[in-house]
Motif scaffolding. Structure first.
Motif, PDB file in Angstrom:
ATOM      1  N   ASP A  27       0.854  -1.178   0.000  1.00 34.38           N
ATOM      2  CA  ASP A  27       0.000   0.000   0.000  1.00 34.38           C
ATOM      3  C   ASP A  27       0.895   1.235   0.000  1.00 34.38           C
ATOM      4  OD1 ASP A  27       0.630   0.785   2.748  1.00 34.38           O
ATOM      5  OD2 ASP A  27      -0.608  -0.911   3.353  1.00 34.38           O
ATOM      6  N   ILE A  52      -1.511  -3.041  -4.151  1.00 31.85           N
ATOM      7  CA  ILE A  52      -0.997  -3.836  -5.264  1.00 31.85           C
ATOM      8  C   ILE A  52      -0.438  -5.139  -4.706  1.00 31.85           C
ATOM      9  CG2 ILE A  52       0.616  -3.925  -7.194  1.00 31.85           C
ATOM     10  CD1 ILE A  52       0.434  -0.944  -7.438  1.00 31.85           C
ATOM     11  N   TYR A  54       1.715  -8.690  -5.126  1.00 29.63           N
ATOM     12  CA  TYR A  54       2.860  -9.245  -5.841  1.00 29.63           C
ATOM     13  C   TYR A  54       3.126 -10.680  -5.411  1.00 29.63           C
ATOM     14  CZ  TYR A  54       4.277  -4.471  -7.176  1.00 29.63           C
ATOM     15  OH  TYR A  54       4.330  -3.203  -7.686  1.00 29.63           O
ATOM     16  N   LYS A  59       3.523  -8.337 -10.432  1.00 31.92           N
ATOM     17  CA  LYS A  59       2.217  -7.833 -10.033  1.00 31.92           C
ATOM     18  C   LYS A  59       1.125  -8.803 -10.484  1.00 31.92           C
ATOM     19  CE  LYS A  59       1.643  -3.484 -10.676  1.00 31.92           C
ATOM     20  NZ  LYS A  59       1.396  -2.175 -11.320  1.00 31.92           N
ATOM     21  N   ASP A  61      -2.305  -8.481  -9.011  1.00 33.12           N
ATOM     22  CA  ASP A  61      -3.636  -7.907  -8.800  1.00 33.12           C
ATOM     23  C   ASP A  61      -3.472  -6.507  -8.210  1.00 33.12           C
ATOM     24  OD1 ASP A  61      -6.364  -7.642  -8.736  1.00 33.12           O
ATOM     25  OD2 ASP A  61      -6.717  -9.460  -7.541  1.00 33.12           O
ATOM     26  N   ARG A  62      -4.563  -5.749  -8.207  1.00 35.66           N
ATOM     27  CA  ARG A  62      -4.553  -4.426  -7.591  1.00 35.66           C
ATOM     28  C   ARG A  62      -5.952  -4.067  -7.129  1.00 35.66           C
ATOM     29  NH1 ARG A  62      -2.613  -0.318 -12.025  1.00 35.66           N
ATOM     30  NH2 ARG A  62      -3.184   1.205 -10.426  1.00 35.66           N
ATOM     31  N   GLN A  64      -8.292  -0.490  -5.662  1.00 40.75           N
ATOM     32  CA  GLN A  64      -8.388   0.911  -5.276  1.00 40.75           C
ATOM     33  C   GLN A  64      -9.526   1.102  -4.292  1.00 40.75           C
ATOM     34  OE1 GLN A  64      -8.607   2.464  -9.442  1.00 40.75           O
ATOM     35  NE2 GLN A  64      -7.059   3.906  -8.738  1.00 40.75           N
ATOM     36  N   ASP A 228      -0.141   0.705 -16.156  1.00 40.35           N
ATOM     37  CA  ASP A 228       0.444   1.029 -14.859  1.00 40.35           C
ATOM     38  C   ASP A 228       0.982   2.452 -14.803  1.00 40.35           C
ATOM     39  OD1 ASP A 228      -0.094  -1.511 -14.047  1.00 40.35           O
ATOM     40  OD2 ASP A 228       1.885  -2.284 -14.553  1.00 40.35           O
TER      41      ASP A 228
END
Length: 240
Positions: A27, A52, A54, A59, A61-62, A64, A228
């Motif tokens: 984060d 995000i 890892y 990477k 997934d992410r 918001q 990205d």
């Protein structure tokens, strides 16, 4: 879960490398982000609502927004499929590539409707059973380029695969019981996004082939995605 404050890019890359196959959730802090305090691991931190995920420095997934339930769901999803949590260490940066399999683009010809291939892609998701005869054609798609060094097949000794084409593998019953990695010619799979396996027969000789678990061991190839990058100043078309 250990929480570490990252000081710079070099520190970040060092921590990612040290994590190996562990799931890493990153984060980003920002003193101006008031709503982030609701999701901070301590009351003394303000965190930008961007997370995000890892694995193996890649990477996967992410997310918001300050959605605690959503964050917990994603962590649980990737935690379960994490190589580290399975307790297995394949060495040399190799890991179970389950996280990188794009399951909605995989298919298996001659699979049973009641026992489809997707069951076998999880170690506890049931099993794959052939339908009309003993043969299976399994097509696997990864969501990015990967290197594959070995496959794992766990199955009942009597009805598990015997001959599997791709490299004309011949599996013994002990291989099926242990589910140990079966090495492939690594040079052939240095840069692939799709893989196909043809199960020719099984050890029983009858028309039913069963696979409890199918896994691929290797490493993802880090890639840069244009999504990205975000424009931070000026307008489109302006020079800087």
């Amino acid at each position: 879960m250990a929480v570490k404050a990252i000081t710079d890019e070099a520190h970040f890359q060092t921590e990612l490398a040290a994590a190996g196959g562990k799931l890493v959730v990153v984060d980003f802090t920002a003193a101006w982000c008031g709503q982030c305090r609701n999701i901070s691991p301590s009351q003394g931190m303000s965190i930008m609502p961007m997370f995000i995920f890892y694995r193996a420095r890649t990477k996967i997934d992410r997310m918001q927004g300050a959605d605690i339930n959503g964050l917990e769901a994603k962590i649980q999803k990737h935690y379960v499929t994490s190589l580290y949590e399975s307790g297995e260490d394949y060495g040399h940066g190799m890991l179970d590539l389950n996280t990188f399999i794009q399951k909605n683009r995989c298919e298996c010809l001659n699979e049973s409707n009641d026992h489809p291939m997707v069951n076998a892609l999880s170690s506890s998701g049931g099993h794959l059973v052939s339908d009309c005869d003993e043969q299976l054609i399994i097509s696997i798609t990864f969501n990015q380029l990967v290197k594959i060094s070995a496959i794992k097949l766990k199955a009942p000794p009597s009805h598990g695969p015997k001959k599997v084409s791709e490299q004309d593998l011949v599996l013994g019953q002990k291989d099926l019981v242990s589910g140990s990695p079966i090495p492939l010619h690594f040079v052939k799979f240095q840069n692939v996004q799709n893989m196909q396996l043809f199960v020719k027969d099984n050890h029983s000789g009858d028309e039913t082939t069963i696979i409890d678990h199918l896994a691929f061991i290797g490493s993802p190839i880090p890639t840069t995605k244009m999504d990205d990058f975000q424009r931070v100043a000026g307008k489109k078309g302006e020079s800087h």
